[in-house]
Write a protein that holds these residues in place. Structure first.
Motif, mmCIF file in Angstrom:
data_model
loop_
_atom_site.group_PDB
_atom_site.id
_atom_site.type_symbol
_atom_site.label_atom_id
_atom_site.label_comp_id
_atom_site.label_asym_id
_atom_site.label_seq_id
_atom_site.Cartn_x
_atom_site.Cartn_y
_atom_site.Cartn_z
ATOM 1 N N VAL A 98 34.499 6.068 -21.708
ATOM 2 C CA VAL A 98 33.907 6.658 -22.903
ATOM 3 C C VAL A 98 34.586 7.996 -23.165
ATOM 4 O O VAL A 98 34.745 8.814 -22.249
ATOM 5 C CB VAL A 98 32.391 6.854 -22.729
ATOM 6 N N ILE A 99 34.994 8.196 -24.393
ATOM 7 C CA ILE A 99 35.701 9.422 -24.762
ATOM 8 C C ILE A 99 34.822 10.258 -25.683
ATOM 9 O O ILE A 99 34.262 9.740 -26.657
ATOM 10 C CB ILE A 99 37.036 9.090 -25.464
ATOM 11 N N GLN A 100 34.727 11.536 -25.360
ATOM 12 C CA GLN A 100 33.949 12.456 -26.190
ATOM 13 C C GLN A 100 34.813 13.655 -26.589
ATOM 14 O O GLN A 100 35.662 14.103 -25.826
ATOM 15 C CB GLN A 100 32.716 12.978 -25.456
ATOM 16 N N SER A 101 34.559 14.145 -27.777
ATOM 17 C CA SER A 101 35.233 15.359 -28.217
ATOM 18 C C SER A 101 34.316 16.153 -29.132
ATOM 19 O O SER A 101 33.445 15.556 -29.800
ATOM 20 C CB SER A 101 36.537 15.016 -28.955
ATOM 21 N N ALA A 142 20.779 -6.825 -20.650
ATOM 22 C CA ALA A 142 20.527 -7.451 -19.349
ATOM 23 C C ALA A 142 19.543 -6.563 -18.597
ATOM 24 O O ALA A 142 19.425 -5.378 -18.892
ATOM 25 C CB ALA A 142 21.816 -7.597 -18.539
ATOM 26 N N VAL A 143 18.858 -7.134 -17.668
ATOM 27 C CA VAL A 143 17.877 -6.361 -16.891
ATOM 28 C C VAL A 143 18.541 -5.208 -16.158
ATOM 29 O O VAL A 143 17.972 -4.147 -15.983
ATOM 30 C CB VAL A 143 17.169 -7.290 -15.896
ATOM 31 N N TYR A 144 19.771 -5.401 -15.749
ATOM 32 C CA TYR A 144 20.444 -4.418 -14.910
ATOM 33 C C TYR A 144 21.668 -3.845 -15.582
ATOM 34 O O TYR A 144 22.632 -3.478 -14.918
ATOM 35 C CB TYR A 144 20.846 -5.060 -13.584
ATOM 36 N N ASN A 145 21.663 -3.767 -16.915
ATOM 37 C CA ASN A 145 22.869 -3.273 -17.576
ATOM 38 C C ASN A 145 23.135 -1.820 -17.232
ATOM 39 O O ASN A 145 22.247 -0.997 -17.232
ATOM 40 C CB ASN A 145 22.760 -3.446 -19.091
ATOM 41 N N GLU A 146 24.378 -1.566 -16.899
ATOM 42 C CA GLU A 146 24.797 -0.216 -16.534
ATOM 43 C C GLU A 146 25.242 0.531 -17.770
ATOM 44 O O GLU A 146 25.906 -0.026 -18.649
ATOM 45 C CB GLU A 146 25.952 -0.283 -15.527
ATOM 46 N N GLN A 147 24.879 1.782 -17.815
ATOM 47 C CA GLN A 147 25.374 2.662 -18.864
ATOM 48 C C GLN A 147 26.508 3.502 -18.303
ATOM 49 O O GLN A 147 26.378 4.106 -17.236
ATOM 50 C CB GLN A 147 24.254 3.560 -19.392
ATOM 51 N N PHE A 148 27.616 3.552 -19.023
ATOM 52 C CA PHE A 148 28.792 4.315 -18.626
ATOM 53 C C PHE A 148 28.831 5.576 -19.476
ATOM 54 O O PHE A 148 28.844 5.507 -20.709
ATOM 55 C CB PHE A 148 30.063 3.493 -18.837
ATOM 56 N N PHE A 149 28.862 6.698 -18.801
ATOM 57 C CA PHE A 149 28.770 7.982 -19.495
ATOM 58 C C PHE A 149 30.149 8.576 -19.767
ATOM 59 O O PHE A 149 31.070 8.458 -18.948
ATOM 60 C CB PHE A 149 27.957 8.979 -18.658
ATOM 61 N N GLY A 150 30.250 9.243 -20.908
ATOM 62 C CA GLY A 150 31.416 10.050 -21.196
ATOM 63 C C GLY A 150 31.338 11.383 -20.468
ATOM 64 O O GLY A 150 30.333 11.682 -19.811
ATOM 65 N N PRO A 151 32.368 12.211 -20.591
ATOM 66 C CA PRO A 151 32.415 13.488 -19.865
ATOM 67 C C PRO A 151 31.468 14.547 -20.414
ATOM 68 O O PRO A 151 31.224 15.557 -19.760
ATOM 69 C CB PRO A 151 33.866 13.921 -20.025
ATOM 70 N N GLY A 152 30.948 14.318 -21.600
ATOM 71 C CA GLY A 152 30.004 15.258 -22.183
ATOM 72 C C GLY A 152 30.663 16.329 -23.043
ATOM 73 O O GLY A 152 31.856 16.611 -22.914
ATOM 74 N N THR A 165 29.551 18.925 -35.185
ATOM 75 C CA THR A 165 29.751 17.472 -35.124
ATOM 76 C C THR A 165 30.362 17.094 -33.791
ATOM 77 O O THR A 165 31.436 17.586 -33.427
ATOM 78 C CB THR A 165 30.646 16.982 -36.268
ATOM 79 N N LEU A 166 29.664 16.239 -33.072
ATOM 80 C CA LEU A 166 30.145 15.731 -31.794
ATOM 81 C C LEU A 166 30.598 14.289 -31.994
ATOM 82 O O LEU A 166 29.970 13.536 -32.744
ATOM 83 C CB LEU A 166 29.028 15.801 -30.746
ATOM 84 N N ARG A 167 31.648 13.914 -31.280
ATOM 85 C CA ARG A 167 32.250 12.607 -31.500
ATOM 86 C C ARG A 167 32.301 11.784 -30.223
ATOM 87 O O ARG A 167 32.423 12.345 -29.126
ATOM 88 C CB ARG A 167 33.656 12.767 -32.074
ATOM 89 N N CYS A 168 32.260 10.476 -30.396
ATOM 90 C CA CYS A 168 32.238 9.582 -29.242
ATOM 91 C C CYS A 168 32.967 8.286 -29.557
ATOM 92 O O CYS A 168 32.764 7.688 -30.626
ATOM 93 C CB CYS A 168 30.803 9.274 -28.827
ATOM 94 N N LYS A 169 33.780 7.855 -28.595
ATOM 95 C CA LYS A 169 34.407 6.531 -28.672
ATOM 96 C C LYS A 169 33.926 5.736 -27.464
ATOM 97 O O LYS A 169 34.241 6.096 -26.329
ATOM 98 C CB LYS A 169 35.924 6.664 -28.648
#
Lengths: 112, 115
Positions: B4-7, B99-109, B20-24
């Protein structure tokens, strides 16, 4: 009452010891439980998830779930200084699909 | 995949300005989440999208906050006007699906400071 509660710590354990991190939650409908690790200044990363009562082991980490008591824990065996971080407990509910509610985290310090 | 990319990674602005914060998100992930993290309140979910559609914005603190996802590879979180109490780290996360156990992948913030 907070939905997901954790002791903020810091929890200090010596290197090589077992660290025990605890989390309680209020929603009895909660289905899945996650432990994320967050190093200072970094983003959370998933360590383990559990959705069945009992224990789940992955290397040095063991997650324990007791739905009747609404309690989930994370044990870290043979703690290392690199384990020093904040550990976030997160809970979801099947009714809300992917939505997670996070606790405020427990800061763990592993001392030499 | 680059994750995940953040800027931007850091943003310092003055009260009253628009931010404005951005996320890909990770390619192929159907869910996108915006969180805010502070010492006092921890990690709070602001809003999340499924297939570019906002599903739950109950965590958005007030009308000054808005979020959009015009396509599967881009999302923005806008604060207008910004206030000092908006200072926090804002994370974007994505998840592959339901899904019951779906993982969330975080950007750097994005670390936001409003003066």
């Amino acid at each position: 009452q907070k939905e997901v509660e954790q002791n903020s710590g810091p929890l200090s354990v010596p290197e090589g010891a077992i660290a025990s991190l605890n989390c309680t939650y209020s929603d009895r409908g909660s289905q899945s439980f996650f432990w994320y690790r967050q190093y200072s200044g970094k983003s959370p990363e998933l360590i383990m998830f559990i959705y069945s009562n009992g224990d789940k082991e992955d290397g040095r980490f063991t997650a324990q779930l007791n739905k009747a008591s609404q309690y989930v824990s994370l044990l870290i065996r043979d703690s290392q200084p690199s384990d020093s971080a904040t550990y976030l407990c997160a809970v979801n509910n099947a009714g809300t699909a992917s939505k997670l509610t996070f606790g405020t985290g427990t800061r763990l310090q592993v001392t030499l | 995949d680059a994750g995940v990319i953040q800027s931007p990674r850091h943003e310092v602005t003055e009260m009253g300005q628009e931010v404005t914060l951005r996320c890909k998100p990770i390619s192929g992930h159907d869910y996108l989440f915006w969180y805010r993290q502070t010492m006092m309140r921890g990690l709070e979910l602001l809003i999340y999208f499924n297939n570019n559609v906002p599903i739950d914005d109950s965590g958005m603190p007030e009308d000054r906050f808005s979020a959009k996802m015009p396509n599967a590879s881009f999302s923005t979180l806008k604060i207008q006007p910004s206030e000092p109490r908006d200072s926090a780290v804002y994370f974007c996360a994505s998840s592959p699906g339901l899904a019951v156990y779906n993982e969330q992948f975080f950007g750097p913030g994005t670390r936001l400071t409003v003066l």
